[in-house]
Design a protein around this motif. Structure first.
Motif, PDB file in Angstrom:
ATOM      1  N   ASP A 113       0.866  -1.181   0.000  1.00  0.00           N
ATOM      2  CA  ASP A 113       0.000   0.000   0.000  1.00  0.00           C
ATOM      3  C   ASP A 113       0.900   1.228   0.000  1.00  0.00           C
ATOM      4  OD1 ASP A 113      -2.071   1.759   0.143  1.00  0.00           O
ATOM      5  OD2 ASP A 113      -2.539   1.381   2.252  1.00  0.00           O
ATOM      6  N   ASP A 115       1.752   5.308  -0.658  1.00  0.00           N
ATOM      7  CA  ASP A 115       1.206   6.668  -0.655  1.00  0.00           C
ATOM      8  C   ASP A 115       1.733   7.408  -1.883  1.00  0.00           C
ATOM      9  OD1 ASP A 115       0.322   9.212  -0.196  1.00  0.00           O
ATOM     10  OD2 ASP A 115       1.470   9.531   1.641  1.00  0.00           O
ATOM     11  N   ASP A 117       1.190  10.395  -2.866  1.00  0.00           N
ATOM     12  CA  ASP A 117       1.556  11.796  -2.634  1.00  0.00           C
ATOM     13  C   ASP A 117       3.020  11.933  -2.223  1.00  0.00           C
ATOM     14  OD1 ASP A 117      -1.007  12.633  -3.262  1.00  0.00           O
ATOM     15  OD2 ASP A 117      -1.689  12.547  -1.175  1.00  0.00           O
ATOM     16  N   SER A 118       3.538  10.944  -1.514  1.00  0.00           N
ATOM     17  CA  SER A 118       4.924  11.021  -1.059  1.00  0.00           C
ATOM     18  C   SER A 118       5.880  10.168  -1.895  1.00  0.00           C
ATOM     19  CB  SER A 118       5.020  10.587   0.413  1.00  0.00           C
ATOM     20  OG  SER A 118       4.576   9.244   0.565  1.00  0.00           O
ATOM     21  N   TRP A 119       5.330   9.375  -2.807  1.00  0.00           N
ATOM     22  CA  TRP A 119       6.152   8.483  -3.632  1.00  0.00           C
ATOM     23  C   TRP A 119       7.068   9.281  -4.553  1.00  0.00           C
ATOM     24  CZ3 TRP A 119       6.249   8.000  -9.012  1.00  0.00           C
ATOM     25  CH2 TRP A 119       6.912   6.883  -9.530  1.00  0.00           C
ATOM     26  N   THR A 218      -3.967  -0.635  -6.954  1.00  0.00           N
ATOM     27  CA  THR A 218      -2.881  -1.249  -6.190  1.00  0.00           C
ATOM     28  C   THR A 218      -2.544  -2.636  -6.707  1.00  0.00           C
ATOM     29  OG1 THR A 218      -3.362  -0.013  -4.175  1.00  0.00           O
ATOM     30  CG2 THR A 218      -2.217  -2.109  -3.914  1.00  0.00           C
TER      31      THR A 218
END
Length: 265
Positions: A113, A115, A117-119, A218
């Motif tokens: 899982d 994220d 936005d931070s990847w 995912t």
């Protein structure tokens, strides 16, 4: 190892011939498993079996070395036959497999899982610009869509609609040395893989961000996977976290366990 084309006189008796036939039948399943890992199914045939007939079955290392050598030979032949201008078949939307199957070396519930936005996609190796890439930056690049068939080494296939950044455009953007031999990938699910540069530059190789016109789910590799319709399914890494360009052979998760490395058409 003896010369299989010229066996010693004592090996030409009916008993010796029967023993060799039994040996070939014993080795055949191992070779067939390797053949299934390659689009060139005729690459390992009776000639390969005959070469193995000169090996001592008790010497497992010797047999494995021969099998590995033949697999590497298949890699070279497939690379010579590969064309950057020959396209994999595409299909109408009506042919899309529903649902498109999940496949990995772990159960679906264990898919990471991440994220988005931070990847950030790490870039390294023989490239001019090693600045990490965010999803918005990737989405700002030109996007292309394809409906192509994924062929799994396990024997099944499925047709899906994939959209994303043509990989050759990304490699140009980061100033990759396109004379290098390999492009490698490290993934968030502990998977890793690598491809030849010719395949990386193929027009149908894309950094997939969407599936079926929507954000990549995912189970299919969010936030980004590589889609290579000219390769077998295990050469299409999911959950990619890092890309690197190199002249050193990077191997791969399945390739390091004996799968044919090139595994393409």
């Amino acid at each position: 190892m003896t010369d299989p084309a010229n066996p010693p006189m004592e090996d030409r008796s009916p008993e010796a011939r029967a023993s060799r036939r039994a040996l070939l039948e014993t080795l055949r399943p191992r070779l067939e498993r390797i053949e299934r890992r390659s689009f060139l199914r005729q690459g390992l045939s009776l000639g390969a079996l005959t070469m193995l007939s000169g090996c001592n079955l008790a010497d497992g290392d010797a047999v494995d070395r021969v099998l590995l050598a033949m697999s590497r030979f298949n890699d070279r032949v497939q690379a010579l036959l590969f064309s950057r201008t020959t396209l994999a078949p595409t299909y109408a939307a009506s042919r899309i497999t529903k649902p498109f199957p999940f496949n990995a070396f772990y159960p679906i519930d264990n898919a990471p899982d991440i994220d988005g936005d931070s990847w950030k996609l790490e870039v390294s190796g023989l490239v001019a610009d090693k600045t990490p890439w965010t999803l918005p930056r990737l989405r700002a690049m030109p996007q292309e869509s394809q409906i192509t068939r994924l062929i799994c080494v396990e024997g099944w296939s499925a047709i899906g609609q994939w959209s994303g950044v043509p990989f050759h455009m990304f490699l140009k953007q980061i100033g990759a040395d396109t004379t290098a031999r390999y492009v490698g990938f490290k993934c968030s699910d502990r998977y890793y893989s690598s491809i030849d540069m010719a395949t990386a530059l193929h027009p149908q190789t894309i950094m997939t961000l969407d599936y079926g016109g929507e954000e990549l789910p995912t189970v299919y590799g969010y936030p980004m996977r590589l889609r290579i319709p000219t390769k077998l399914g295990f050469k299409n890494p999911k959950f990619i976290a890092a890309v690197f360009v190199t002249n050193q052979y990077p191997g791969g998760y399945w390739e390091d366990q004996g799968y044919n490395w090139f595994s393409g058409s």
